[in-house]
Design a protein around this motif. Structure first.
Motif, PDB file in Angstrom:
ATOM      1  N   LEU A 150       1.143  -4.076 -10.276  1.00  0.00           N
ATOM      2  CA  LEU A 150       1.083  -5.525  -9.996  1.00  0.00           C
ATOM      3  C   LEU A 150       0.763  -5.770  -8.526  1.00  0.00           C
ATOM      4  CD1 LEU A 150       4.116  -6.982 -12.042  1.00  0.00           C
ATOM      5  CD2 LEU A 150       1.780  -6.521 -12.772  1.00  0.00           C
ATOM      6  N   SER A 151       0.149  -4.796  -7.874  1.00  0.00           N
ATOM      7  CA  SER A 151       0.047  -4.889  -6.417  1.00  0.00           C
ATOM      8  C   SER A 151      -1.202  -4.274  -5.815  1.00  0.00           C
ATOM      9  CB  SER A 151       1.283  -4.239  -5.788  1.00  0.00           C
ATOM     10  OG  SER A 151       1.492  -2.934  -6.316  1.00  0.00           O
ATOM     11  N   CYS A 152      -2.356  -4.382  -6.487  1.00  0.00           N
ATOM     12  CA  CYS A 152      -3.578  -3.895  -5.828  1.00  0.00           C
ATOM     13  C   CYS A 152      -4.051  -4.919  -4.808  1.00  0.00           C
ATOM     14  CB  CYS A 152      -4.708  -3.619  -6.807  1.00  0.00           C
ATOM     15  SG  CYS A 152      -6.215  -3.124  -5.904  1.00  0.00           S
ATOM     16  N   PRO A 153      -4.205  -4.501  -3.529  1.00  0.00           N
ATOM     17  CA  PRO A 153      -4.542  -5.465  -2.485  1.00  0.00           C
ATOM     18  C   PRO A 153      -6.030  -5.647  -2.245  1.00  0.00           C
ATOM     19  CG  PRO A 153      -3.972  -3.355  -1.490  1.00  0.00           C
ATOM     20  CD  PRO A 153      -3.888  -3.167  -2.981  1.00  0.00           C
ATOM     21  N   ASN A 154      -6.889  -4.945  -2.959  1.00  0.00           N
ATOM     22  CA  ASN A 154      -8.261  -4.800  -2.485  1.00  0.00           C
ATOM     23  C   ASN A 154      -9.350  -5.426  -3.332  1.00  0.00           C
ATOM     24  OD1 ASN A 154      -7.316  -3.325  -0.331  1.00  0.00           O
ATOM     25  ND2 ASN A 154      -7.502  -1.360  -1.404  1.00  0.00           N
ATOM     26  N   VAL A 155      -9.028  -6.176  -4.364  1.00  0.00           N
ATOM     27  CA  VAL A 155     -10.096  -6.740  -5.171  1.00  0.00           C
ATOM     28  C   VAL A 155     -10.374  -8.163  -4.666  1.00  0.00           C
ATOM     29  CG1 VAL A 155     -10.884  -7.325  -7.473  1.00  0.00           C
ATOM     30  CG2 VAL A 155      -9.420  -5.337  -7.142  1.00  0.00           C
TER      31      VAL A 155
ATOM     32  N   ILE B 242       6.540   1.759  -2.273  1.00  0.00           N
ATOM     33  CA  ILE B 242       5.691   0.592  -2.173  1.00  0.00           C
ATOM     34  C   ILE B 242       4.224   0.965  -2.371  1.00  0.00           C
ATOM     35  CG2 ILE B 242       7.175  -0.700  -0.573  1.00  0.00           C
ATOM     36  CD1 ILE B 242       5.466   0.384   1.737  1.00  0.00           C
ATOM     37  N   ASN B 243       3.442  -0.026  -2.710  1.00  0.00           N
ATOM     38  CA  ASN B 243       1.998   0.109  -2.617  1.00  0.00           C
ATOM     39  C   ASN B 243       1.601  -0.025  -1.137  1.00  0.00           C
ATOM     40  OD1 ASN B 243      -0.760   0.123  -3.352  1.00  0.00           O
ATOM     41  ND2 ASN B 243      -0.226  -0.805  -5.312  1.00  0.00           N
ATOM     42  N   SER B 244       0.310   0.059  -0.857  1.00  0.00           N
ATOM     43  CA  SER B 244      -0.129  -0.007   0.547  1.00  0.00           C
ATOM     44  C   SER B 244       0.284  -1.319   1.208  1.00  0.00           C
ATOM     45  CB  SER B 244      -1.647   0.140   0.667  1.00  0.00           C
ATOM     46  OG  SER B 244      -2.284   0.208  -0.551  1.00  0.00           O
ATOM     47  N   LEU B 245       0.353  -1.291   2.547  1.00  0.00           N
ATOM     48  CA  LEU B 245       0.574  -2.501   3.321  1.00  0.00           C
ATOM     49  C   LEU B 245      -0.747  -3.263   3.268  1.00  0.00           C
ATOM     50  CD1 LEU B 245       2.181  -0.869   6.523  1.00  0.00           C
ATOM     51  CD2 LEU B 245       3.242  -1.322   4.310  1.00  0.00           C
TER      52      LEU B 245
ATOM     53  N   THR C  17      -2.173   8.848 -13.153  1.00  0.00           N
ATOM     54  CA  THR C  17      -3.614   8.579 -13.172  1.00  0.00           C
ATOM     55  C   THR C  17      -3.953   7.470 -12.180  1.00  0.00           C
ATOM     56  OG1 THR C  17      -3.534   6.777 -14.803  1.00  0.00           O
ATOM     57  CG2 THR C  17      -3.614   9.042 -15.682  1.00  0.00           C
ATOM     58  N   LYS C  18      -5.224   7.399 -11.799  1.00  0.00           N
ATOM     59  CA  LYS C  18      -5.747   6.202 -11.145  1.00  0.00           C
ATOM     60  C   LYS C  18      -5.474   5.015 -12.068  1.00  0.00           C
ATOM     61  CE  LYS C  18      -8.083   3.509  -8.363  1.00  0.00           C
ATOM     62  NZ  LYS C  18      -7.503   3.134  -7.041  1.00  0.00           N
ATOM     63  N   SER C  19      -5.223   3.843 -11.505  1.00  0.00           N
ATOM     64  CA  SER C  19      -5.011   2.661 -12.344  1.00  0.00           C
ATOM     65  C   SER C  19      -6.253   2.379 -13.172  1.00  0.00           C
ATOM     66  CB  SER C  19      -4.700   1.434 -11.487  1.00  0.00           C
ATOM     67  OG  SER C  19      -3.497   1.591 -10.775  1.00  0.00           O
TER      68      SER C  19
ATOM     69  N   ILE D 213      -6.672   3.640   6.153  1.00  0.00           N
ATOM     70  CA  ILE D 213      -6.980   2.289   5.667  1.00  0.00           C
ATOM     71  C   ILE D 213      -7.916   2.472   4.494  1.00  0.00           C
ATOM     72  CG2 ILE D 213      -8.914   2.013   7.311  1.00  0.00           C
ATOM     73  CD1 ILE D 213      -8.161  -1.019   7.401  1.00  0.00           C
ATOM     74  N   ASN D 214      -7.702   1.689   3.418  1.00  0.00           N
ATOM     75  CA  ASN D 214      -8.625   1.794   2.291  1.00  0.00           C
ATOM     76  C   ASN D 214      -8.880   0.433   1.677  1.00  0.00           C
ATOM     77  OD1 ASN D 214      -7.658   1.428  -0.734  1.00  0.00           O
ATOM     78  ND2 ASN D 214      -5.879   2.175   0.424  1.00  0.00           N
ATOM     79  N   SER D 215     -10.123   0.292   1.184  1.00  0.00           N
ATOM     80  CA  SER D 215     -10.447  -0.880   0.366  1.00  0.00           C
ATOM     81  C   SER D 215     -11.289  -0.398  -0.802  1.00  0.00           C
ATOM     82  CB  SER D 215     -11.191  -1.932   1.186  1.00  0.00           C
ATOM     83  OG  SER D 215     -11.414  -3.080   0.379  1.00  0.00           O
ATOM     84  N   MET D 216     -10.637   0.392  -1.657  1.00  0.00           N
ATOM     85  CA  MET D 216     -11.368   1.058  -2.733  1.00  0.00           C
ATOM     86  C   MET D 216     -11.893   0.073  -3.772  1.00  0.00           C
ATOM     87  SD  MET D 216     -11.131   4.102  -1.617  1.00  0.00           S
ATOM     88  CE  MET D 216     -11.788   5.068  -2.979  1.00  0.00           C
ATOM     89  N   GLY D 217     -11.095  -0.917  -4.152  1.00  0.00           N
ATOM     90  CA  GLY D 217     -11.524  -1.887  -5.160  1.00  0.00           C
ATOM     91  C   GLY D 217     -11.368  -1.407  -6.583  1.00  0.00           C
ATOM     92  N   LEU D 218     -10.344  -0.563  -6.799  1.00  0.00           N
ATOM     93  CA  LEU D 218     -10.009  -0.079  -8.142  1.00  0.00           C
ATOM     94  C   LEU D 218     -11.158   0.624  -8.862  1.00  0.00           C
ATOM     95  CD1 LEU D 218      -7.687  -2.914  -9.574  1.00  0.00           C
ATOM     96  CD2 LEU D 218      -7.038  -0.558  -9.042  1.00  0.00           C
ATOM     97  N   PRO D 219     -11.851   1.547  -8.194  1.00  0.00           N
ATOM     98  CA  PRO D 219     -12.813   2.363  -8.942  1.00  0.00           C
ATOM     99  C   PRO D 219     -12.049   3.190  -9.978  1.00  0.00           C
ATOM    100  CG  PRO D 219     -12.368   3.361  -6.799  1.00  0.00           C
ATOM    101  CD  PRO D 219     -11.672   2.021  -6.809  1.00  0.00           C
ATOM    102  N   ASN D 220     -12.498   3.158 -11.227  1.00  0.00           N
ATOM    103  CA  ASN D 220     -11.791   3.946 -12.259  1.00  0.00           C
ATOM    104  C   ASN D 220     -12.660   4.041 -13.495  1.00  0.00           C
ATOM    105  OD1 ASN D 220     -10.466   2.178 -14.677  1.00  0.00           O
ATOM    106  ND2 ASN D 220     -10.716   0.925 -12.842  1.00  0.00           N
TER     107      ASN D 220
HETATM  108  C1  DHB Z   1      -6.416   0.176  -4.611  1.00  0.00           C
HETATM  109  C2  DHB Z   1      -6.032   0.448  -3.345  1.00  0.00           C
HETATM  110  C3  DHB Z   1      -4.724   0.445  -3.050  1.00  0.00           C
HETATM  111  O1  DHB Z   1      -4.258   0.704  -1.806  1.00  0.00           O
HETATM  112  C4  DHB Z   1      -3.819   0.162  -4.001  1.00  0.00           C
HETATM  113  O2  DHB Z   1      -2.571   0.155  -3.591  1.00  0.00           O
HETATM  114  C5  DHB Z   1      -4.182  -0.100  -5.274  1.00  0.00           C
HETATM  115  C6  DHB Z   1      -5.511  -0.092  -5.576  1.00  0.00           C
HETATM  116  C7  DHB Z   1      -7.830   0.123  -4.852  1.00  0.00           C
HETATM  117  O3  DHB Z   1      -8.493  -0.602  -4.112  1.00  0.00           O
HETATM  118  O4  DHB Z   1      -8.359   0.770  -5.759  1.00  0.00           O
END
Ligand code: DHB
Length: 310
Positions: free
Chosen positions: A127-132, A191-194, A42-44, A66-73
């Motif tokens: 333990l590794s979301c880079p975008n918040v 790994i999670n994203s760079l 699932t999405k986190s 490249i993404n900066s989603m910000g954990l939409p869920n």
């Molecule tokens: C999100 C983006 C990611 O690349 C990640 O590894 C975890 C979370 C996100 O912004 O939702």
């Protein structure tokens, strides 16, 4: 055969989505479950549902994304309910529930909720979301990680995995593996994203994504050598009972093969799934079988972790 195992769970094949792609809604997850993938995640989920960062927040790059989603869920409750229902309907199809904390204490709160649920599958603690904005990646802080795992495993005894960011120094692998080896974790996911790359539109001198001044997580082919190194470095350091899910830079079956060669038991695909859709799974499975046949292998255990060095 492409059969593989994580902990006590068996999967018909080792290829699945990485969290974030095609896994936000029940419909997305049902489609993954019905696809050729060996499992799905699932999405986190976070304690409260989130809309995420403002768009544009994903862009295709020459060699990845490249993404900066910000954990939409849709929030942890939604994913627990989905997991309970799916598990009851498909008891022989194990899958992964991903969760992310907005604060250290969230991990314990969420762990208690999952512990209290009927879900018996694998829970992945991201333990590794880079975008918040304003929230550093927990797993770049060894002490914070140790503290969270200490509290988490006081309340949680279901199968657990940890999603890790890429590391770039061998001393970081030593330090993180020493901590991870002290806890009853079933697997790690590397790994999670760079984190926090930057790409620019040459026609306008403008960043490709809006959030965080254009900084975002990099995935795709850019990540492949780093993913291979992280899987290999952890396989050399973790207790053998801890499995590894290898994620990063998979575009073809040979990429899947190489992550397994470095020690992965399961392989996740994000950017290529986002770009290609669910048809990526049968393609990668066919290509993996070709790569195995070229090297005379008939099962994953024939070559898993068997990287040659010179
Ligand atoms: C999100 C983006 C990611 O690349 C990640 O590894 C975890 C979370 C996100 O912004 O939702």
């Amino acid at each position: 055969t492409l059969t593989t195992h994580i902990g006590s769970f068996e999967f018909a094949n080792p290829i699945m989505n990485a969290s974030g792609v095609h896994c936000l809604s029940a419909q997305d997850l049902d489609e993954l479950a019905a696809s050729a993938a060996g499992s799905f995640i699932t999405k986190s989920g976070t304690l409260e549902a989130r809309v995420g960062n403002p768009a544009p927040r994903y862009a295709t790059l020459p060699y990845g994304s490249i993404n900066s989603m910000g954990l939409p869920n849709k929030g942890l409750d939604y994913y627990i309910q989905y997991a309970e229902k799916f598990q009851a309907a498909h008891p022989d199809q194990p899958f992964f529930l991903s969760v992310a904390g907005m604060a250290p204490s969230d991990y314990v709160t969420m762990a208690k909720q999952i512990q209290a649920s009927s879900f018996t599958g694998l829970t992945e603690f991201n333990l590794s979301c880079p975008n918040v904005p304003g929230k550093p990646q927990v797993a770049y802080d060894v002490e914070a990680t140790e503290q969270i795992l200490t509290e988490l495993f006081k309340v949680f005894n279901k199968p657990a995995g940890i999603k890790l960011p890429p590391y770039f120094d061998l001393a970081q692998f030593d330090a993180m593996a020493a901590v991870l080896n002290r806890f009853p974790i079933t697997y790690i996911n590397s790994i999670n994203s760079l984190g926090n790359g930057l790409m620019i539109d040459p026609a306008t001198d403008t960043t490709l994504v809006r959030p965080k001044g254009g900084f975002g997580g990099i995935g795709g082919a850019y990540a492949k050598p780093i993913a291979l190194a992280n899987v290999r470095a952890f396989r050399e350091r973790l207790r053998p009972e801890i499995s590894i899910v290898g994620t990063g830079g998979v575009r073809n079956g040979r990429d899947v093969y190489e992550l397994i060669l470095c020690g992965a038991s399961m392989v996740q695909v994000a950017t290529t799934l986002q770009e290609e859709g669910l048809g990526v799974f049968p393609r990668l499975l066919a290509e993996l079988q070709v790569a195995m046949a070229e090297n005379g292998h008939t099962s994953l255990t024939d070559f898993q972790g068997q990287l040659h060095t010179i």
